[in-house]
Design an enzyme around this catalytic site. Sequence first.
Site, PDB file in Angstrom:
ATOM      1  N   LYS A  66      23.205 -81.124 -29.995  1.00 42.82           N
ATOM      2  CA  LYS A  66      22.625 -82.227 -29.228  1.00 42.82           C
ATOM      3  C   LYS A  66      23.335 -82.449 -27.891  1.00 42.82           C
ATOM      4  O   LYS A  66      24.440 -81.961 -27.643  1.00 42.82           O
ATOM      5  CB  LYS A  66      22.613 -83.500 -30.067  1.00 42.82           C
ATOM      6  CG  LYS A  66      21.441 -83.551 -31.035  1.00 42.82           C
ATOM      7  CD  LYS A  66      21.192 -84.929 -31.588  1.00 42.82           C
ATOM      8  CE  LYS A  66      19.853 -85.002 -32.316  1.00 42.82           C
ATOM      9  NZ  LYS A  66      19.607 -86.328 -32.906  1.00 42.82           N
TER      10      LYS A  66
ATOM     11  N   ARG B  80      21.463 -82.059 -40.861  1.00 39.65           N
ATOM     12  CA  ARG B  80      20.322 -81.349 -40.278  1.00 39.65           C
ATOM     13  C   ARG B  80      20.846 -80.409 -39.196  1.00 39.65           C
ATOM     14  O   ARG B  80      21.420 -80.864 -38.195  1.00 39.65           O
ATOM     15  CB  ARG B  80      19.326 -82.344 -39.699  1.00 39.65           C
ATOM     16  CG  ARG B  80      18.040 -81.733 -39.167  1.00 39.65           C
ATOM     17  CD  ARG B  80      17.107 -82.825 -38.659  1.00 39.65           C
ATOM     18  NE  ARG B  80      15.823 -82.299 -38.231  1.00 39.65           N
ATOM     19  CZ  ARG B  80      15.567 -81.852 -36.989  1.00 39.65           C
ATOM     20  NH1 ARG B  80      16.522 -81.870 -36.063  1.00 39.65           N
ATOM     21  NH2 ARG B  80      14.372 -81.389 -36.683  1.00 39.65           N
TER      22      ARG B  80
END
Length: 280
Positions: free
Chosen positions: A221, A255
């Site tokens: 991210k 995840r």
Amino acid sequence: MLRLRGRTFGPGAHAVMAVVNRTPDSFYDRGATFAFDAALDASAAALRDGADIIDVGGVKAGYGARVDTEEEIRRVVPFVAELRRRHPGALISVDTWRAEVGRACAEVGVDLINDTWAGADPDLARVAAEYDIGLVCSHSGGLAPRTDPHRVAYTDVLADVRSTVVGLAERAVALGVRPDRVLVDPTHDFGKNTYHSLELTRRLGELAATGWPVLVAVSNKDFIGETLDLPVADRAAGTLAVLAVSAWEGARVFRVHDAGAARTALEAVAALRGGTPARE
């Protein structure tokens, strides 16, 4: 305790959730698994590498071309059905904020609805209750789906996250979702800047202390890239560091884009904590 399709993940257990995006424009793989066969191959590889859950998405999280409900269903429902046929024992999740998509996936065998947009469609929790499947309750800082934060501010980001996700979890249970089917996700970078995402990671134990199983979706991210000044392709090491800290702080589901590397990192954390099994 977390239970999905007869599998139990008790306290201290870690579940790896592998990302398989049936999108042509995902931020990380740029459409590498958009093709049906490529997505099936990626799913099989992730399961071989230690993934417990395959998380199927049909819409890019951020800005991009509009994808209506019918197109999202076209991308994910036949794929979930085939994935269930090929891997009957696998856990399958669908990443969607739309109740109509969640229902269509539930009808072909999905085990979990990963709602990354904080109940934007209030009927999504009702779908999870109706089909007796799991639900991820997230925090997006009040943003509508597929919008990015702009000068977002919190007095205490962890307190805001905790209040929101616990409230959504309690609402889901009130609507009929079994408590052992509910997870909460602080949702790094959604409605947050890099400072907020780092603060959430440092204080993740406070969220875990609520008793709801915590899912973290930090893989590659932007907060990792901004912290280390690295592009998307070079964030693997930073991702593993954040996964390890999150696991140490009590996160239960992870995840990720690289299931094998994540499994190895989580097994190392489990060993450091005294031999707690990575999964049950």
